[in-house]
Enzyme design. Structure first.
Site, PDB file in Angstrom:
ATOM      1  N   ASP A  13      -2.914   9.745  -1.915  1.00  0.00           N
ATOM      2  CA  ASP A  13      -3.827   9.574  -0.854  1.00  0.00           C
ATOM      3  C   ASP A  13      -4.471  11.050  -0.689  1.00  0.00           C
ATOM      4  O   ASP A  13      -5.147  11.562   0.341  1.00  0.00           O
ATOM      5  CB  ASP A  13      -3.340   9.454   0.409  1.00  0.00           C
ATOM      6  CG  ASP A  13      -2.877   8.107   0.541  1.00  0.00           C
ATOM      7  OD1 ASP A  13      -3.451   7.214   0.112  1.00  0.00           O
ATOM      8  OD2 ASP A  13      -1.523   7.831   1.122  1.00  0.00           O
ATOM      9  N   LYS A  16      -8.469  11.060  -4.655  1.00  0.00           N
ATOM     10  CA  LYS A  16      -8.580  11.197  -6.175  1.00  0.00           C
ATOM     11  C   LYS A  16      -9.843  10.292  -6.078  1.00  0.00           C
ATOM     12  O   LYS A  16     -10.649  10.235  -7.359  1.00  0.00           O
ATOM     13  CB  LYS A  16      -7.565  10.176  -6.930  1.00  0.00           C
ATOM     14  CG  LYS A  16      -6.024  10.973  -6.904  1.00  0.00           C
ATOM     15  CD  LYS A  16      -4.946  10.356  -7.495  1.00  0.00           C
ATOM     16  CE  LYS A  16      -4.418   9.123  -7.014  1.00  0.00           C
ATOM     17  NZ  LYS A  16      -3.899   9.559  -5.476  1.00  0.00           N
ATOM     18  N   GLY A  40      -4.793   2.981  -2.887  1.00  0.00           N
ATOM     19  CA  GLY A  40      -6.313   2.626  -2.691  1.00  0.00           C
ATOM     20  C   GLY A  40      -7.178   3.829  -2.595  1.00  0.00           C
ATOM     21  O   GLY A  40      -6.359   5.095  -2.411  1.00  0.00           O
ATOM     22  N   HIS A  41      -8.243   3.841  -2.979  1.00  0.00           N
ATOM     23  CA  HIS A  41      -9.237   5.049  -3.060  1.00  0.00           C
ATOM     24  C   HIS A  41     -10.327   4.747  -2.165  1.00  0.00           C
ATOM     25  O   HIS A  41     -10.916   3.444  -2.144  1.00  0.00           O
ATOM     26  CB  HIS A  41      -9.829   5.203  -4.283  1.00  0.00           C
ATOM     27  CG  HIS A  41      -8.875   5.233  -5.215  1.00  0.00           C
ATOM     28  ND1 HIS A  41      -7.592   6.456  -5.176  1.00  0.00           N
ATOM     29  CD2 HIS A  41      -8.645   5.148  -6.742  1.00  0.00           C
ATOM     30  CE1 HIS A  41      -7.167   6.606  -6.598  1.00  0.00           C
ATOM     31  NE2 HIS A  41      -7.597   5.645  -7.468  1.00  0.00           N
ATOM     32  N   GLN A 223      -1.553   6.647  -6.665  1.00  0.00           N
ATOM     33  CA  GLN A 223      -0.395   7.342  -5.774  1.00  0.00           C
ATOM     34  C   GLN A 223      -0.432   8.760  -6.423  1.00  0.00           C
ATOM     35  O   GLN A 223      -1.210   9.231  -6.352  1.00  0.00           O
ATOM     36  CB  GLN A 223       0.819   6.575  -6.183  1.00  0.00           C
ATOM     37  CG  GLN A 223       1.158   5.307  -5.590  1.00  0.00           C
ATOM     38  CD  GLN A 223       0.683   4.237  -6.653  1.00  0.00           C
ATOM     39  OE1 GLN A 223       0.897   4.281  -7.773  1.00  0.00           O
ATOM     40  NE2 GLN A 223       0.468   2.931  -6.062  1.00  0.00           N
TER      41      GLN A 223
END
Length: 427
Positions: A13, A16, A40-41, A223
């Site tokens: 988080d 990225k 998630g991005h 991650q």
């Protein structure tokens, strides 16, 4: 051969998606090399916000080919839903490539994940419940389903039967759940086969040929370093290798072809899920970081645990990944603090420790040793160069760079695509 790895240098988080998107217009391929839809991005383009869970961030960059590598575990229903959502918003997803060797998250993997976590109770790991760990376990146990298996019904049926022989025993006799029918799983998986077939290919060949043709390939980790199955805070980790070495095994591109390794660092620290977190703040400062930084998991929706910057972790990430650069994100979130503590070492059993302890027990008992740096109150979101930043913000960045062991080549001063200060080009 300009191949770059971009990965999280903390617990994930870190931003990225923003970093990948920044480079997306300059690269030819963006490759997800591990993880699944547990990562998630968030990417902000103009006034549009995109939440990506499985797809590489490069899917938002015209001219860039997004690739899901062999090291990723794929939930077909999530993949198709995400593609549909982007198509409805006018995003062209036709260039996506998926490795035929990537493993498939089956319905029984999701079931096993959820019931196992409930069974563990207070000892639970804090998984997302999306079947990631059980799918990687099946892969290692050689009973996994690969994308290519969806195109041979006989092989697919045999593999599902073999997997459920054991899992149904577990579900019915240990967890008091109903057995899962083989034909039901096979039917569901076959239903996805034709929908994803246009994307499936030999991505190892595609990527190596691209590098031979001097194309720019960006490998995007999910991650973060401290969630790596080998090098993270085990057992509170993910089930794959987000570290730089995972880029090679998860894509089929050899290490001699990697030219730069970029670590993404948040200007403070966050973590989702269970596990040790030395700089965690359970006070007003922690709540302020969470609120101002919008610290809620993109995929899980869970509030992130927040704490001050941890230089011990940053140094560790530099070492295990061979980092050449850092991208520092969310510097703007710290605006308004008169003093900003930074963890420079740990105290363990009365002794000062400046490197990450290899012992899980020691890390659980680590207490942060802080140095305090002066803060700033000026709005930095409009800064276009390093010199535009307030002097104290400049000094904060320089201090983090010195403590972390690699140059900070870019700084995020806001969530937008254009709210980034680029100090040194990554390409």
């Amino acid at each position: 051969m300009p191949a770059l790895v971009l990965l999280g240098a903390q617990w994930g988080d870190e931003g990225k998606g923003k970093a990948t998107d920044l480079l997306g217009g300059s690269v030819d391929y963006v490759v997800r090399y591990q993880g699944g839809n547990n990562a998630g991005h968030t990417v902000v383009v103009g006034d549009q916000k995109y939440a990506l869970h499985l797809l590489p961030s490069g899917i938002l960059s015209p001219g860039c080919t997004p690739v899901i590598g062999n090291g990723v575990v794929v939930d077909p229903s999530v993949l198709l839903s995400e593609l549909s959502g982007l198509n409805e918003r006018g995003v062209d997803t036709s260039k996506l490539l998926i490795s035929g060797n990537a493993h498939v998250i089956t319905p029984y993997n999701v079931t096993v994940d959820k019931v196992t976590e409930r069974f563990l109770g207070k000892r639970k790991i804090g998984t997302t419940g999306r079947g990631i760990g059980p799918t990687y376990a099946d892969k290692i146990n050689r009973v996994g389903i690969r994308v290519q298996d969806l195109y041979d019904e006989s092989i697919l049926t045999q593999k599902v039967e073999a997997a459920l022989d054991v899992k149904n025993q577990l579900l019915t006799k240990l967890y008091n759940r109903r057995a899962i029918a083989v034909d039901q799983v096979v039917e569901e998986l076959l239903g996805y086969a034709e929908q994803i077939k246009p994307y499936v290919t030999d991505t190892v060949l595609v990527l190596n040929q691209a590098l031979e043709e001097d194309k720019v390939v960006l490998f995007e980790g999910g991650q973060g370093t401290l969630l790596d199955i080998d090098h993270g805070t085990y057992p509170f980790v993910t089930s794959s290798n987000p570290t730089a070495g995972g880029a090679c095994t998860g894509s089929g591109v050899g290490p001699t072809k990697i030219s730069r390794v970029i670590g993404i660092l948040k200007a403070y620290t966050t973590r989702v899920g269970a596990g040790p977190f030395p700089t965690e703040l359970l006070d007003e400062d922690g709540e302020a970081l969470r609120r101002i930084g919008g610290e809620r998991g993109v995929t899980t929706g869970r509030d992130r645990r927040c704490g001050w910057f941890d230089a011990v972790i940053a140094r560790y990430a530099t070492r295990v990944n061979g980092l050449t650069d850092f991208f520092l994100t969310k510097l703007d979130v710290l605006t308004g603090w008169e003093q900003i503590p930074v963890c420079v070492a740990y105290e363990i059993d009365g002794k000062r420790v400046e490197e990450l302890p290899y012992s899980q027990t020691d890390f659980h008992h680590a207490k942060p040793v802080y140095e305090t740096l002066p803060g700033w109150s000026e709005d930095i979101t409009k800064a276009k160069s390093f010199s535009d930043l307030p002097k104290n913000a400049q000094n904060y960045v320089k201090a983090l760079e010195e403590m972390s062991g690699a140059p900070i080549s870019a700084i995020g001063v806001g969530p937008g695509r254009d709210e980034t200060i680029e100090i040194n080009s990554f390409l």
